[in-house]
Design an enzyme around this catalytic site. Structure first.
Site, PDB file in Angstrom:
ATOM      1  N   LEU A  16       0.888  -1.238   0.153  1.00 29.07           N
ATOM      2  CA  LEU A  16       0.002   0.133   0.110  1.00 29.07           C
ATOM      3  C   LEU A  16       0.657   1.314  -0.069  1.00 29.07           C
ATOM      4  O   LEU A  16       0.557   2.155  -0.884  1.00 29.07           O
ATOM      5  CB  LEU A  16      -0.916   0.052   1.054  1.00 29.07           C
ATOM      6  CG  LEU A  16      -1.997   1.239   1.416  1.00 29.07           C
ATOM      7  CD1 LEU A  16      -3.036   1.159   0.309  1.00 29.07           C
ATOM      8  CD2 LEU A  16      -2.493   1.270   2.698  1.00 29.07           C
TER       9      LEU A  16
ATOM     10  N   LYS B 221       3.614   1.500  -0.908  1.00 25.22           N
ATOM     11  CA  LYS B 221       4.762   1.571  -2.215  1.00 25.22           C
ATOM     12  C   LYS B 221       3.778   2.063  -3.483  1.00 25.22           C
ATOM     13  O   LYS B 221       4.219   2.935  -4.069  1.00 25.22           O
ATOM     14  CB  LYS B 221       4.997   0.269  -2.626  1.00 25.22           C
ATOM     15  CG  LYS B 221       6.030   0.122  -3.632  1.00 25.22           C
ATOM     16  CD  LYS B 221       6.663  -1.244  -3.888  1.00 25.22           C
ATOM     17  CE  LYS B 221       5.731  -2.154  -4.370  1.00 25.22           C
ATOM     18  NZ  LYS B 221       6.496  -3.638  -4.631  1.00 25.22           N
TER      19      LYS B 221
ATOM     20  N   ARG C 284       8.980  -3.531   9.894  1.00 31.86           N
ATOM     21  CA  ARG C 284       9.858  -4.693  10.282  1.00 31.86           C
ATOM     22  C   ARG C 284      10.671  -5.015   9.435  1.00 31.86           C
ATOM     23  O   ARG C 284      11.877  -5.157   9.910  1.00 31.86           O
ATOM     24  CB  ARG C 284       8.802  -5.811  10.542  1.00 31.86           C
ATOM     25  CG  ARG C 284       8.141  -5.807  11.805  1.00 31.86           C
ATOM     26  CD  ARG C 284       7.138  -6.791  12.305  1.00 31.86           C
ATOM     27  NE  ARG C 284       6.136  -6.946  11.078  1.00 31.86           N
ATOM     28  CZ  ARG C 284       4.868  -7.317  11.441  1.00 31.86           C
ATOM     29  NH1 ARG C 284       4.593  -7.541  12.625  1.00 31.86           N
ATOM     30  NH2 ARG C 284       3.874  -7.507  10.571  1.00 31.86           N
TER      31      ARG C 284
ATOM     32  N   ASP D 184     -11.135   6.707   3.816  1.00 37.30           N
ATOM     33  CA  ASP D 184     -11.720   5.958   2.657  1.00 37.30           C
ATOM     34  C   ASP D 184     -11.332   6.761   1.483  1.00 37.30           C
ATOM     35  O   ASP D 184     -11.835   7.811   1.297  1.00 37.30           O
ATOM     36  CB  ASP D 184     -13.313   5.977   3.129  1.00 37.30           C
ATOM     37  CG  ASP D 184     -13.876   5.018   1.810  1.00 37.30           C
ATOM     38  OD1 ASP D 184     -13.772   5.139   0.909  1.00 37.30           O
ATOM     39  OD2 ASP D 184     -14.794   4.212   2.461  1.00 37.30           O
ATOM     40  N   HIS D 185     -10.445   6.027   0.687  1.00 34.86           N
ATOM     41  CA  HIS D 185      -9.993   6.870  -0.535  1.00 34.86           C
ATOM     42  C   HIS D 185     -11.085   7.325  -1.532  1.00 34.86           C
ATOM     43  O   HIS D 185     -10.717   8.231  -2.408  1.00 34.86           O
ATOM     44  CB  HIS D 185      -8.890   6.218  -1.001  1.00 34.86           C
ATOM     45  CG  HIS D 185      -8.816   5.078  -2.039  1.00 34.86           C
ATOM     46  ND1 HIS D 185      -9.546   3.853  -1.691  1.00 34.86           N
ATOM     47  CD2 HIS D 185      -8.857   4.887  -3.510  1.00 34.86           C
ATOM     48  CE1 HIS D 185      -9.801   2.892  -2.811  1.00 34.86           C
ATOM     49  NE2 HIS D 185      -9.387   3.772  -3.529  1.00 34.86           N
TER      50      HIS D 185
ATOM     51  N   GLY E 247     -11.838  10.854  -1.606  1.00 31.15           N
ATOM     52  CA  GLY E 247     -10.979  11.634  -2.375  1.00 31.15           C
ATOM     53  C   GLY E 247     -11.157  11.755  -3.527  1.00 31.15           C
ATOM     54  O   GLY E 247     -10.437  12.519  -4.371  1.00 31.15           O
TER      55      GLY E 247
ATOM     56  N   GLU F 157     -14.576  -4.367 -11.525  1.00 33.92           N
ATOM     57  CA  GLU F 157     -12.967  -4.486 -11.511  1.00 33.92           C
ATOM     58  C   GLU F 157     -12.837  -5.455 -12.691  1.00 33.92           C
ATOM     59  O   GLU F 157     -13.576  -6.515 -12.401  1.00 33.92           O
ATOM     60  CB  GLU F 157     -12.273  -4.599 -10.291  1.00 33.92           C
ATOM     61  CG  GLU F 157     -11.474  -3.465  -9.946  1.00 33.92           C
ATOM     62  CD  GLU F 157     -10.791  -3.528  -8.677  1.00 33.92           C
ATOM     63  OE1 GLU F 157     -10.199  -2.962  -7.957  1.00 33.92           O
ATOM     64  OE2 GLU F 157     -10.799  -4.886  -7.994  1.00 33.92           O
TER      65      GLU F 157
ATOM     66  N   HIS G 252     -16.323   1.983   0.657  1.00 28.68           N
ATOM     67  CA  HIS G 252     -16.581   2.691  -0.290  1.00 28.68           C
ATOM     68  C   HIS G 252     -18.012   3.262  -0.900  1.00 28.68           C
ATOM     69  O   HIS G 252     -18.349   4.347  -0.894  1.00 28.68           O
ATOM     70  CB  HIS G 252     -15.668   2.369  -1.696  1.00 28.68           C
ATOM     71  CG  HIS G 252     -14.214   1.977  -1.259  1.00 28.68           C
ATOM     72  ND1 HIS G 252     -13.455   2.641  -0.145  1.00 28.68           N
ATOM     73  CD2 HIS G 252     -13.554   1.017  -1.619  1.00 28.68           C
ATOM     74  CE1 HIS G 252     -12.354   2.179  -0.052  1.00 28.68           C
ATOM     75  NE2 HIS G 252     -12.006   1.004  -1.081  1.00 28.68           N
TER      76      HIS G 252
ATOM     77  N   LYS H 220     -15.191  -0.012 -13.910  1.00 34.42           N
ATOM     78  CA  LYS H 220     -16.302   0.974 -14.178  1.00 34.42           C
ATOM     79  C   LYS H 220     -16.468   1.141 -12.713  1.00 34.42           C
ATOM     80  O   LYS H 220     -17.035   0.346 -12.134  1.00 34.42           O
ATOM     81  CB  LYS H 220     -17.373   0.854 -15.117  1.00 34.42           C
ATOM     82  CG  LYS H 220     -18.216   1.840 -15.326  1.00 34.42           C
ATOM     83  CD  LYS H 220     -19.386   1.460 -16.035  1.00 34.42           C
ATOM     84  CE  LYS H 220     -19.002   1.836 -17.595  1.00 34.42           C
ATOM     85  NZ  LYS H 220     -19.976   1.720 -18.488  1.00 34.42           N
TER      86      LYS H 220
ATOM     87  N   LEU I 130     -21.362  15.961 -19.271  1.00 35.69           N
ATOM     88  CA  LEU I 130     -20.359  16.780 -19.010  1.00 35.69           C
ATOM     89  C   LEU I 130     -19.234  15.764 -18.576  1.00 35.69           C
ATOM     90  O   LEU I 130     -19.173  15.079 -17.574  1.00 35.69           O
ATOM     91  CB  LEU I 130     -21.029  16.991 -17.429  1.00 35.69           C
ATOM     92  CG  LEU I 130     -19.761  17.849 -16.645  1.00 35.69           C
ATOM     93  CD1 LEU I 130     -19.685  19.362 -16.990  1.00 35.69           C
ATOM     94  CD2 LEU I 130     -20.077  17.790 -15.112  1.00 35.69           C
TER      95      LEU I 130
HETATM   96  C1  BG6 Z   1      -9.429  -1.102  -2.206  1.00 35.00           C
HETATM   97  C2  BG6 Z   1      -9.797  -2.345  -2.208  1.00 35.00           C
HETATM   98  O1  BG6 Z   1      -9.881  -0.274  -1.201  1.00 35.00           O
HETATM   99  O2  BG6 Z   1      -9.928  -0.331  -3.421  1.00 35.00           O
HETATM  100  C3  BG6 Z   1      -9.228  -2.923  -3.511  1.00 35.00           C
HETATM  101  O3  BG6 Z   1      -9.161  -3.051  -1.203  1.00 35.00           O
HETATM  102  C4  BG6 Z   1      -9.737  -2.275  -4.648  1.00 35.00           C
HETATM  103  O4  BG6 Z   1      -9.755  -4.557  -3.603  1.00 35.00           O
HETATM  104  C5  BG6 Z   1      -9.449  -0.898  -4.634  1.00 35.00           C
HETATM  105  O5  BG6 Z   1      -9.096  -2.604  -5.879  1.00 35.00           O
HETATM  106  C6  BG6 Z   1     -10.014  -0.028  -5.698  1.00 35.00           C
HETATM  107  O6  BG6 Z   1      -9.641   1.298  -5.590  1.00 35.00           O
HETATM  108  P1  BG6 Z   1      -9.785   2.157  -6.944  1.00 35.00           P
HETATM  109  O7  BG6 Z   1      -9.287   3.325  -6.505  1.00 35.00           O
HETATM  110  O8  BG6 Z   1      -8.721   1.704  -7.750  1.00 35.00           O
HETATM  111  O9  BG6 Z   1     -11.211   2.197  -7.278  1.00 35.00           O
END
Ligand code: BG6
Length: 480
Positions: free
Chosen positions: A17, A19, A46, A179-180, A183, A218, A242, A340, A395
């Site tokens: 993660l 990296k 570690r 929770d990305h 962002g 995915e 998410h 998507k 858009l």
């Molecule tokens: C992560 C999941 O939170 O989000 C991964 O653990 C997933 O399994 C990833 O591939 C997807 O993120 P993104 O930004 O590529 O949609």
């Protein structure tokens, strides 16, 4: 705001993660001059390695390194980075880290010293590291912040244990749970879109909306990550965090302000109005080998005969005046036919007049790839006849904002944390609310109930999926 005299300490610095996401994002910010003046980066993990090996690893995911515009800041970035290895559960490790931090601080900075601790760690060591850092590395005269990556717990109980143990050491205001998805640019646009466009406010409810889909697809499987994934499954990996976060933003009432407290207060109210998920509302799938690609169970790191779902569709109902009766369908799958992520808001049918058989309006937020917001509408085909055609008011970001670079989600969030803005981070009560909704179905699945339906790698998911969404009111329309 952390503007100067700051060290960013990344725990789990030798992991994937860090990296793939953390270091490239830190470098991206550095290159744009957005990290605090005189910042230093310290990696801790570690794994034993020297500074040189660490730096090589640290920048291995940075793109365009042949470009002089990248190379020169990258050399500087390596210059301000260092690595130290040690255990996660012994005082000695944190003491050695402290000596290292002090040596940097005395050498480079006078005045108060700020520290941003970034946990790119497995959850099993969240607690000892949070404790060790608090005891040995907490800056006494500056600002301290903690960024924590998911997974934050496996169910309501384990999440509460983490919250309480970490909460004893760290104040909620100091804690930034990532929770990305929060962002991502299009996710951020949802709030603005909803509350700044008067055209949509009167129809953002159950009178006008038939159903909402929030979908994550995915095109690849767990590939080598199966050991980790199997412990969690697609519901914990994608839906509980998410997609549920996106749902709360779509469904929340107007916040009193756009401050972190008001936004998160409203998101929590949405979660509180949702009942736990029922198994009969859920469709689970697991991919099998197809088109030369291996099935989930062919991954050596996956336990034999695992029933872990790699696909799930489930439906949440929000019991309030605005949303009563509107299905919010969350869908996520690995090894599907495409990459998507999008939200589809389907408006109700036209039921009166000459056009009652016409396709519905649908508003789509395409989160990725190729960010876009578009509205499917019906328009008259030009000519001396009256024929309606479904078309798009479109858009597409690349066309509409050709000059703007879409920020990376991690860059945006790390910058928010440095600025002390927690609106796009998950507050403790949001976590609690999300786990309450998902825990019963997760325990049901963990109890080896419900065989996931097989679907082929590279397909659109289990065959039953079409009937599943149709039964919840979704009607496919023409076009995209
Ligand atoms: C992560 C999941 O939170 O989000 C991964 O653990 C997933 O399994 C990833 O591939 C997807 O993120 P993104 O930004 O590529 O949609």
């Amino acid at each position: 705001e952390l503007k100067e005299n700051t060290i960013i300490i990344v725990f789990g610095a030798s992991g994937d993660l860090a990296k793939k996401k953390t270091f490239p994002a830190l470098f991206g910010l550095y290159k744009q001059g957005l990290l605090p003046r005189g910042v230093h980066i310290v990696g801790y993990a570690r794994t034993k390695m020297n500074d040189h090996e660490f730096k090589k690893r640290q920048v291995s995911y940075v793109k365009g390194t042949d470009d002089p515009a990248v190379k020169s800041p990258l050399d500087e970035f390596k210059e301000i980075s260092s690595y130290i290895s040690g255990p996660y559960d012994e005082d000695s490790g944190f003491q050695a880290l402290e000596e290292h931090l002090l040596s940097i601080e005395t050498k480079y900075a006078s005045g108060p010293h700020n520290r941003l601790f970034y946990f790119a760690l497995p959850p099993s060591v969240f607690i000892p590291v949070a404790e060790g850092v608090k005891k040995h590395n907490y800056s006494k005269n500056g600002i301290n912040r903690l960024i924590i990556e998911k997974p934050f717990g496996k169910d309501l109980e384990s999440s509460r244990e983490l919250l309480s143990a970490i909460g004893k050491q760290w104040a909620e205001e100091e804690t930034f749970r990532i929770d990305h998805y929060l962002g991502k640019e299009v996710v951020k646009n949802i709030l603005l879109f909803r509350f700044s466009n008067g055209a949509f406010s009167p129809s953002w409810n159950n009178r006008a909306i038939s159903n909402v889909q929030i979908m994550f697809k995915e095109p690849f499987g767990t590939e080598g990550r199966g050991g980790y994934f199997d412990e969690f499954g697609i519901l914990r990996d994608i839906l509980q965090n998410h997609l549920t976060q996106v749902l709360t933003i779509l469904a929340m009432e107007p916040p009193a302000s756009f401050g972190a407290k008001d936004i998160r207060d409203e998101k929590v109210k949405v979660l509180q109005a949702i009942s736990p998920i029922a198994p009969e509302d859920t469709l689970l799938g697991q991919y099998v080998a197809a088109k030369g690609k291996p099935g989930y169970l062919d991954d050596d790191t996956v336990p034999k005969g695992s029933k872990c779902p790699t696909f799930a569709a489930t439906t949440l109902y929000i019991k309030n005046e605005r949303w009563e009766g509107v299905p919010f369908i969350l869908i996520a799958g690995k090894a599907l036919d495409e990459a998507k992520v999008e939200v589809r808001i389907q408006f109700k049918d036209v039921t009166e007049g000459a056009f009652k058989d016409i396709p519905r309006n649908e508003l789509v937020f395409r989160i990725q790839p190729s960010e876009a917001v578009y509205l499917k509408i019906n328009a008259k085909v030009p000519g001396l006849h009256t024929r309606a055609l479904p078309t798009n008011m479109d858009l597409t970001y690349k066309r509409q904002f050709p000059e703007s670079k879409i920020p990376d989600a991690y860059e945006a969030l790390i910058l928010d944390a440095l600025r002390g803005d927690s609106s796009n981070f998950v507050r403790d009560d949001e976590l609690d609310g999300a786990w309450k909704i998902f825990t019963p179905i997760l325990h049901w699945i963990d109890g080896k109930n419900g065989d996931p339906i097989k679907y082929e790698y590279g397909s659109t998911g289990p065959e039953e999926f079409g009937d599943y969404i149709a039964a919840r009111g979704y009607r496919p329309s023409d076009g995209q």
